[in-house]
Design a protein around this motif. Structure first.
Motif, PDB file in Angstrom:
ATOM      1  N   GLY A  39      34.981  37.993  48.415  1.00  0.00           N
ATOM      2  CA  GLY A  39      35.831  37.877  47.228  1.00  0.00           C
ATOM      3  C   GLY A  39      37.305  37.913  47.585  1.00  0.00           C
ATOM      4  O   GLY A  39      38.102  37.137  47.057  1.00  0.00           O
ATOM      5  N   GLU A  40      37.683  38.805  48.500  1.00  0.00           N
ATOM      6  CA  GLU A  40      39.084  38.883  48.925  1.00  0.00           C
ATOM      7  C   GLU A  40      39.517  37.602  49.622  1.00  0.00           C
ATOM      8  O   GLU A  40      40.628  37.112  49.403  1.00  0.00           O
ATOM      9  CB  GLU A  40      39.287  40.097  49.840  1.00  0.00           C
ATOM     10  CG  GLU A  40      39.192  41.412  49.087  1.00  0.00           C
ATOM     11  CD  GLU A  40      39.137  42.628  49.994  1.00  0.00           C
ATOM     12  OE1 GLU A  40      39.003  42.477  51.234  1.00  0.00           O
ATOM     13  OE2 GLU A  40      39.232  43.750  49.459  1.00  0.00           O
ATOM     14  N   ALA A  41      38.633  37.044  50.447  1.00  0.00           N
ATOM     15  CA  ALA A  41      38.954  35.780  51.126  1.00  0.00           C
ATOM     16  C   ALA A  41      39.113  34.651  50.110  1.00  0.00           C
ATOM     17  O   ALA A  41      40.032  33.827  50.217  1.00  0.00           O
ATOM     18  CB  ALA A  41      37.874  35.443  52.150  1.00  0.00           C
ATOM     19  N   ALA A  42      38.230  34.614  49.126  1.00  0.00           N
ATOM     20  CA  ALA A  42      38.329  33.578  48.089  1.00  0.00           C
ATOM     21  C   ALA A  42      39.614  33.736  47.285  1.00  0.00           C
ATOM     22  O   ALA A  42      40.286  32.749  46.966  1.00  0.00           O
ATOM     23  CB  ALA A  42      37.111  33.646  47.171  1.00  0.00           C
ATOM     24  N   LEU A  43      39.980  34.973  46.990  1.00  0.00           N
ATOM     25  CA  LEU A  43      41.199  35.233  46.228  1.00  0.00           C
ATOM     26  C   LEU A  43      42.432  34.797  47.004  1.00  0.00           C
ATOM     27  O   LEU A  43      43.347  34.185  46.446  1.00  0.00           O
ATOM     28  CB  LEU A  43      41.275  36.717  45.872  1.00  0.00           C
ATOM     29  CG  LEU A  43      42.158  37.128  44.716  1.00  0.00           C
ATOM     30  CD1 LEU A  43      41.789  36.390  43.441  1.00  0.00           C
ATOM     31  CD2 LEU A  43      42.061  38.626  44.484  1.00  0.00           C
ATOM     32  N   GLU A  44      42.452  35.095  48.300  1.00  0.00           N
ATOM     33  CA  GLU A  44      43.583  34.682  49.147  1.00  0.00           C
ATOM     34  C   GLU A  44      43.707  33.172  49.242  1.00  0.00           C
ATOM     35  O   GLU A  44      44.811  32.648  49.359  1.00  0.00           O
ATOM     36  CB  GLU A  44      43.442  35.285  50.542  1.00  0.00           C
ATOM     37  CG  GLU A  44      43.730  36.763  50.588  1.00  0.00           C
ATOM     38  CD  GLU A  44      43.542  37.359  51.971  1.00  0.00           C
ATOM     39  OE1 GLU A  44      43.601  36.610  52.968  1.00  0.00           O
ATOM     40  OE2 GLU A  44      43.330  38.581  52.050  1.00  0.00           O
ATOM     41  N   GLY A  46      42.991  31.166  46.862  1.00  0.00           N
ATOM     42  CA  GLY A  46      43.282  30.616  45.541  1.00  0.00           C
ATOM     43  C   GLY A  46      42.054  30.302  44.705  1.00  0.00           C
ATOM     44  O   GLY A  46      42.163  29.769  43.609  1.00  0.00           O
ATOM     45  N   ASP A  47      40.867  30.613  45.207  1.00  0.00           N
ATOM     46  CA  ASP A  47      39.622  30.358  44.483  1.00  0.00           C
ATOM     47  C   ASP A  47      39.291  31.578  43.630  1.00  0.00           C
ATOM     48  O   ASP A  47      38.445  32.398  43.988  1.00  0.00           O
ATOM     49  CB  ASP A  47      38.494  30.052  45.482  1.00  0.00           C
ATOM     50  CG  ASP A  47      37.156  29.787  44.816  1.00  0.00           C
ATOM     51  OD1 ASP A  47      37.120  29.590  43.581  1.00  0.00           O
ATOM     52  OD2 ASP A  47      36.135  29.778  45.541  1.00  0.00           O
ATOM     53  N   THR A  48      39.956  31.690  42.473  1.00  0.00           N
ATOM     54  CA  THR A  48      39.772  32.887  41.651  1.00  0.00           C
ATOM     55  C   THR A  48      38.351  32.990  41.106  1.00  0.00           C
ATOM     56  O   THR A  48      37.804  34.092  41.029  1.00  0.00           O
ATOM     57  CB  THR A  48      40.777  32.931  40.486  1.00  0.00           C
ATOM     58  OG1 THR A  48      40.692  31.728  39.739  1.00  0.00           O
ATOM     59  CG2 THR A  48      42.185  33.146  40.988  1.00  0.00           C
ATOM     60  N   LEU A  69      36.171  47.298  40.554  1.00  0.00           N
ATOM     61  CA  LEU A  69      36.757  46.980  39.252  1.00  0.00           C
ATOM     62  C   LEU A  69      38.208  46.538  39.399  1.00  0.00           C
ATOM     63  O   LEU A  69      38.662  45.632  38.689  1.00  0.00           O
ATOM     64  CB  LEU A  69      36.656  48.188  38.317  1.00  0.00           C
ATOM     65  CG  LEU A  69      35.239  48.599  37.929  1.00  0.00           C
ATOM     66  CD1 LEU A  69      35.248  49.936  37.197  1.00  0.00           C
ATOM     67  CD2 LEU A  69      34.592  47.521  37.080  1.00  0.00           C
ATOM     68  N   LEU A  70      38.943  47.155  40.327  1.00  0.00           N
ATOM     69  CA  LEU A  70      40.332  46.752  40.550  1.00  0.00           C
ATOM     70  C   LEU A  70      40.398  45.351  41.148  1.00  0.00           C
ATOM     71  O   LEU A  70      41.287  44.566  40.802  1.00  0.00           O
ATOM     72  CB  LEU A  70      41.040  47.749  41.465  1.00  0.00           C
ATOM     73  CG  LEU A  70      41.183  49.170  40.932  1.00  0.00           C
ATOM     74  CD1 LEU A  70      42.046  50.004  41.866  1.00  0.00           C
ATOM     75  CD2 LEU A  70      41.746  49.190  39.536  1.00  0.00           C
ATOM     76  N   SER A  71      39.464  45.038  42.025  1.00  0.00           N
ATOM     77  CA  SER A  71      39.423  43.697  42.599  1.00  0.00           C
ATOM     78  C   SER A  71      39.119  42.663  41.521  1.00  0.00           C
ATOM     79  O   SER A  71      39.731  41.590  41.477  1.00  0.00           O
ATOM     80  CB  SER A  71      38.360  43.627  43.704  1.00  0.00           C
ATOM     81  OG  SER A  71      38.682  44.507  44.754  1.00  0.00           O
ATOM     82  N   LEU A  72      38.181  42.980  40.644  1.00  0.00           N
ATOM     83  CA  LEU A  72      37.868  42.087  39.526  1.00  0.00           C
ATOM     84  C   LEU A  72      39.078  41.911  38.610  1.00  0.00           C
ATOM     85  O   LEU A  72      39.368  40.800  38.150  1.00  0.00           O
ATOM     86  CB  LEU A  72      36.691  42.635  38.725  1.00  0.00           C
ATOM     87  CG  LEU A  72      35.311  42.259  39.222  1.00  0.00           C
ATOM     88  CD1 LEU A  72      34.248  43.147  38.587  1.00  0.00           C
ATOM     89  CD2 LEU A  72      35.027  40.803  38.944  1.00  0.00           C
ATOM     90  N   ALA A  73      39.777  42.990  38.362  1.00  0.00           N
ATOM     91  CA  ALA A  73      40.959  42.921  37.501  1.00  0.00           C
ATOM     92  C   ALA A  73      42.036  42.041  38.125  1.00  0.00           C
ATOM     93  O   ALA A  73      42.661  41.228  37.436  1.00  0.00           O
ATOM     94  CB  ALA A  73      41.501  44.326  37.240  1.00  0.00           C
ATOM     95  N   GLU A  74      42.257  42.185  39.433  1.00  0.00           N
ATOM     96  CA  GLU A  74      43.265  41.364  40.114  1.00  0.00           C
ATOM     97  C   GLU A  74      42.891  39.882  40.053  1.00  0.00           C
ATOM     98  O   GLU A  74      43.738  39.028  39.797  1.00  0.00           O
ATOM     99  CB  GLU A  74      43.422  41.821  41.572  1.00  0.00           C
ATOM    100  CG  GLU A  74      44.443  41.042  42.343  1.00  0.00           C
ATOM    101  CD  GLU A  74      45.853  41.105  41.760  1.00  0.00           C
ATOM    102  OE1 GLU A  74      46.597  40.118  41.916  1.00  0.00           O
ATOM    103  OE2 GLU A  74      46.215  42.130  41.155  1.00  0.00           O
ATOM    104  N   ALA A  75      41.622  39.583  40.265  1.00  0.00           N
ATOM    105  CA  ALA A  75      41.177  38.187  40.191  1.00  0.00           C
ATOM    106  C   ALA A  75      41.344  37.645  38.775  1.00  0.00           C
ATOM    107  O   ALA A  75      41.785  36.504  38.585  1.00  0.00           O
ATOM    108  CB  ALA A  75      39.722  38.080  40.645  1.00  0.00           C
ATOM    109  N   ALA A  76      41.026  38.453  37.781  1.00  0.00           N
ATOM    110  CA  ALA A  76      41.190  38.021  36.389  1.00  0.00           C
ATOM    111  C   ALA A  76      42.659  37.774  36.070  1.00  0.00           C
ATOM    112  O   ALA A  76      43.000  36.793  35.396  1.00  0.00           O
ATOM    113  CB  ALA A  76      40.597  39.071  35.444  1.00  0.00           C
ATOM    114  N   ARG A  77      43.542  38.645  36.560  1.00  0.00           N
ATOM    115  CA  ARG A  77      44.983  38.444  36.334  1.00  0.00           C
ATOM    116  C   ARG A  77      45.455  37.142  36.963  1.00  0.00           C
ATOM    117  O   ARG A  77      46.227  36.400  36.352  1.00  0.00           O
ATOM    118  CB  ARG A  77      45.781  39.620  36.905  1.00  0.00           C
ATOM    119  CG  ARG A  77      45.749  40.840  36.028  1.00  0.00           C
ATOM    120  CD  ARG A  77      46.480  42.006  36.623  1.00  0.00           C
ATOM    121  NE  ARG A  77      47.877  41.698  36.893  1.00  0.00           N
ATOM    122  CZ  ARG A  77      48.633  42.399  37.733  1.00  0.00           C
ATOM    123  NH1 ARG A  77      48.145  43.438  38.386  1.00  0.00           N
ATOM    124  NH2 ARG A  77      49.884  42.082  37.916  1.00  0.00           N
TER     125      ARG A  77
END
Length: 164
Positions: A39-44, A46-48, A69-77
């Motif tokens: 998930g962190e790699a996808a977020l970095e 740009g694949d939210t 939950l914080l990771s999910l919140a960051e991706a949602a933001r």
């Protein structure tokens, strides 16, 4: 008196088991850790949506690991879903009311949504709990100082209720 040594030994076992089980809550399940890394790699990259999918899978594997939950919140933001992010932050705060990162993140999402007054309440709470030099306090102060995104300023100006 015959049971005193046995009772002492049994209480020692329970104390050891309790300390080991509470220590285990600090780390995610190894399967969840793999999904969190994905998930962190996808977020970095740009694949939210890919990040959200990985984080949700990690939460399904280890629902008690609150940092997910914080990771999910960051991706949602990052996906522009501030309301959903706020829900994740509040769930983390329900588990631990003194979770500084969740309090700060919720405040930042509130600013992004245009609710600066509510974010100010989070800032006041953070300042009282961890002080001015706390990284979470400084991050929220910076976000409040930057103000809501331009789209909220334009919308309120069109309504005639812009406050500068």
């Amino acid at each position: 008196m015959r049971f005193a040594p046995a009772a002492a030994a049994l209480s020692l076992v329970f104390a050891t088991v309790a300390s080991v089980s509470s220590a285990g809550e600090l780390e995610a399940d190894p399967r969840a850790q793999v999904l969190i890394a994905q998930g962190e790699a996808a977020l970095e990259s740009g694949d939210t949506q890919g990040a959200i999918d990985a984080f949700e899978a990690a939460l399904a594997v280890d629902p008690d690991y609150t940092p997910i939950l914080l990771s999910l919140a960051e991706a949602a933001r990052q996906d522009g879903l501030q309301g959903k992010a706020i829900r994740y932050y509040r769930e983390a705060l329900a588990r631990n009311p003194d979770y500084f990162a969740a309090l700060s993140g919720e405040g930042e999402a509130l600013v992004e949504k245009g609710a600066v007054d509510k974010a100010q309440r989070n800032l006041a709470r953070l300042e009282s709990m961890c002080g001015q030099s706390c990284p979470e306090t400084q991050a929220l102060q910076a976000r409040i100082a930057a103000g809501p995104p331009a789209r909220f300023a334009v919308e309120t100006a069109e309504d005639g209720s812009a406050a500068n």
